[in-house]
Write a protein that holds these residues in place. Structure first.
Motif, PDB file in Angstrom:
ATOM      1  N   VAL A 163       9.649   3.987  -6.467  1.00  0.00           N
ATOM      2  CA  VAL A 163       9.058   4.106  -5.123  1.00  0.00           C
ATOM      3  C   VAL A 163      10.031   4.838  -4.192  1.00  0.00           C
ATOM      4  CG1 VAL A 163       8.248   2.803  -3.110  1.00  0.00           C
ATOM      5  CG2 VAL A 163       7.584   2.084  -5.406  1.00  0.00           C
ATOM      6  N   LYS A 170       3.707   2.413  -4.622  1.00  0.00           N
ATOM      7  CA  LYS A 170       3.915   1.029  -4.183  1.00  0.00           C
ATOM      8  C   LYS A 170       4.579   0.191  -5.265  1.00  0.00           C
ATOM      9  CE  LYS A 170       0.416   0.239  -0.768  1.00  0.00           C
ATOM     10  NZ  LYS A 170      -0.463  -0.618  -0.150  1.00  0.00           N
ATOM     11  N   ARG A 172       3.564  -3.291  -6.622  1.00  0.00           N
ATOM     12  CA  ARG A 172       2.563  -4.365  -6.527  1.00  0.00           C
ATOM     13  C   ARG A 172       2.932  -5.444  -7.533  1.00  0.00           C
ATOM     14  NH1 ARG A 172      -2.349  -0.668  -7.972  1.00  0.00           N
ATOM     15  NH2 ARG A 172      -0.816  -0.303  -9.589  1.00  0.00           N
ATOM     16  N   GLN A 207       4.989  -0.833   1.447  1.00  0.00           N
ATOM     17  CA  GLN A 207       4.959  -0.370   0.048  1.00  0.00           C
ATOM     18  C   GLN A 207       5.206  -1.522  -0.929  1.00  0.00           C
ATOM     19  OE1 GLN A 207       7.664   3.095   0.615  1.00  0.00           O
ATOM     20  NE2 GLN A 207       6.156   4.187  -0.608  1.00  0.00           N
ATOM     21  N   LYS A 209       3.839  -5.115  -2.152  1.00  0.00           N
ATOM     22  CA  LYS A 209       2.668  -6.000  -2.070  1.00  0.00           C
ATOM     23  C   LYS A 209       2.860  -7.136  -3.074  1.00  0.00           C
ATOM     24  CE  LYS A 209      -1.258  -7.246  -0.682  1.00  0.00           C
ATOM     25  NZ  LYS A 209      -1.161  -7.883   0.610  1.00  0.00           N
TER      26      LYS A 209
END
Ligand SMILES: Cc1cc2nc3c(=O)[nH]c(=O)nc-3n(C[C@H](O)[C@H](O)[C@H](O)COP(=O)(O)OP(=O)(O)OC[C@H]3O[C@@H](n4cnc5c(N)ncnc54)[C@H](O)[C@@H]3O)c2cc1C
Length: 550
Positions: A163, A170, A172, A207, A209
């Protein structure tokens, strides 16, 4: 027969939260005085306290620096270490069988071996329970042991670099289970990302999550309504998404298929839910429950009186609260180890011991660098703690629980992330020795250069550097390792670097003054840079009295 051959032989299998404490006490009180022989069997040569694995996973804890080596610990505490994973038992001959040992390349170093016992104690812990959910084994990371935690750290670091360099949009992360492990891990990941950003990595808050999925109606179910509500609120404040009443149908490469058939896409999938004992325990011919835990009585004894079991691998009666099971926790394993040491020593003397009773001290869960939540059972009543006060109590837990272990363990406190940087110094001075000072915004716990170490460094530290030892490729390069004191207050940042009498960096120091790494390794050669190095420029001459500037 020699005196040594007649000595009673205690064999403890598993040097985790419970087993290590037990052998330490037995070794110190019996082994050292040649009153009995004490053996520890473990398939790992080193110990890391399991409740710290979420810190290993985020790089906040340096395994190489903080692990305890069983070989040296055994030497100091009067027991012997038998390296190898136990895989079976011959109860008629009273021997355990340990599996073959392989090196990192898979070459066999030693074949299966046998070890005789008079009294055997099994303390081999447990692992997460996938409850048969398809895809967990293939796609989920787990914190069952340091190897799993290290794998997760590498995966997390790789994604973060992706990232930061613009390869991935992102990070995640999906975490299944909102028990203490899931909640602490989510908070630790959030905190680590804040640290990475503070040192200049190009990752914005949106960015990252993180989603926690939990089948129960609340996070930290069973700890109490207030505690659970506070934890929920703190996690939400960090932007962590919490899905309660959430069942997982399946895990795929893309993410989690939820009970309603929807797909939650994630880059990193982590399973922290449930607990069960190792499958091989159900092959020993001793009674086990449906999660492979060995059934023991109130004296932690299996149906074979010469075999005891405790900790996460055993299922013991709860005398104080009949009908309830004892928690699978380090706290319980610690109390059992303490009790069992007394019981085994009393047995040798032919004395009786009262049954084991678990006294819950409450539970505290860390919610990041400066807050925690939970309950502490005092002498009079049960107290709910949250925020900073809870964190202060939490930060004292580790040494308290391992009081019987060696000085290394006692010295061990919950510490902040390890930051490793490389500083390139100007070499045009004629000083025979170089003097370097680094200033911080708040006290730091520990810092080290290649040859020099300083503990409890305060807000600034001075080092005298011998250029002969530091010159590499014609440059004066200095590897700096900073361990931040994280449990209390905000994270310290570098505010000033003074080299001889020259302030090398502006105030505040910009991240680009250092070539920074986030690492759990002590060797910079294996690290991946987050930020490209920028040569340091001299800013101003601060004169002889440079102390003033800190
Ligand atoms: C991330 C995380 C956070 C946690 N936080 C907390 C907390 O805050 N408070 C709390 O009380 N509890 C906490 N726990 C739970 C706690 O860590 C465990 O309950 C505790 O470690 C159990 O102790 P144990 O001695 O039974 O097993 P473990 O500590 O798991 O040790 C088992 C040992 O057995 C060894 N072993 C395994 N198989 C074999 C074999 N076949 N042969 C030889 N050796 C073997 C392993 O190498 C290991 O050394 C946490 C757990 C995790 C994963």
């Amino acid at each position: 027969m020699s005196k040594s051959a007649k000595l009673h032989k205690f064999v403890v299998v598993g040097g985790g939260a419970g087993g290590l404490e037990l052998v330490t006490t037995l070794g110190r009180k019996l082994g050292k005085h040649r009153k009995a022989k004490v053996y520890l069997v473990d398939g790992s040569p080193t110990h890391i306290w399991k409740p710290l694995l979420h810190e290993v996973a985020t790089g906040a804890l340096n395994v190489g620096e903080d692990e305890l080596n069983y070989f040296t610990h055994a030497y100091s505490f009067g027991y012997r270490f038998h390296f190898g994973f136990m895989k079976g038992i011959d109860r008629n001959r009273k021997v355990i069988i340990s599996d073959k040992i392989k090196d990192l390349e898979g070459n066999i170093i030693s074949g299966p071996r046998e070890l005789r016992y008079d009294t055997l104690v099994l303390a081999v812990g447990g692992k997460t329970n996938s409850f048969g959910t398809p895809g967990v084994e293939e796609f989920c990371q787990r914190l069952d042991n340091p190897i799993g935690a290290e794998k997760l750290r590498r995966r997390f670091l790789g994604q973060a670099i992706g990232v930061a360099l613009g390869r991935d949009p992102k990070i995640r992360i999906g975490i299944v289970g909102a028990g203490a492990t899931g909640v602490e891990l989510a908070s630790e990941i959030f905190h680590t990302m804040t640290e990475i950003r503070a040192y200049g990595a190009k990752i914005t808050a949106d960015q990252l999550k993180i989603t926690i999925m939990e089948a129960a109606p609340t996070v930290l179910a069973g700890v109490g309504e207030h505690v659970s509500a506070f934890a929920h609120q703190e996690l939400t404040k960090k932007g962590i998404d919490i899905k309660t009443h959430c069942m997982i149908e399946k895990v795929t490469e893309k993410g989690f298929i939820l009970g309603d058939g929807s797909l939650l896409e994630t880059d990193i999938k982590i399973w922290t839910a449930g607990i069960k004992a190792h499958d091989w325990l159900s092959t020993l011919g001793l009674k086990t429950d449906r999660t492979n835990r060995l059934q023991v009585n109130e004296y932690l004894q299996t149906e074979d009186p010469s075999i005891y079991a405790f900790g996460d691998c055993a299922f013991a009666p709860n005398i104080k609260e009949p009908g309830k099971t004892l928690p699978a926790s380090a706290q319980c394993a610690h109390q059992q180890a303490e009790w069992l040491a007394k019981r085994l020593m009393n047995d040798l003397k032919g004395k009786s011991t009262k049954p084991f009773v678990f006294n819950s001290q409450g539970q505290l869960v860390s919610l990041g660098n400066s807050t925690a939540v939970g309950t502490v059972n005092g002498l009079v009543s049960k107290v709910s703690l949250k925020g900073k006060s809870a964190k202060i109590v939490y930060s004292t837990l580790y040494p308290a629980q391992n009081d019987d272990c060696n000085q290394f363990m006692r010295d061990f406190h919950r510490r902040g992330p390890n930051v490793v940087g490389r500083l390139e110094l100007p070499t045009d001075d004629l000083y025979p020795k170089y003097k370097l000072k680094i200033g911080f915004s708040s006290p730091i716990r520990q810092m080290a250069f290649r040859q020099l170490r300083a503990k409890d460094s305060g807000t600034h530290k001075e080092f005298i550097i011998d250029p002969m030892e530091m010159q590499r490729n014609g440059k004066l390069l200095l590897d700096v390792q900073i361990r931040l004191h994280r449990a209390f207050g905000p994270t310290s940042r570098v505010t000033r670097i003074v080299y001889n009498n020259l302030a090398l960096c502006g105030d505040p120091v910009d991240a680009s003054d250092f070539d920074f790494f986030l690492s759990t390794s002590t060797s910079t050669s294996t690290l991946t840079p987050f930020i490209r190095p920028t040569n340091i420029t001299k800013i101003k001459d601060v004169g002889e009295d440079e102390d003033d500037i800190f």
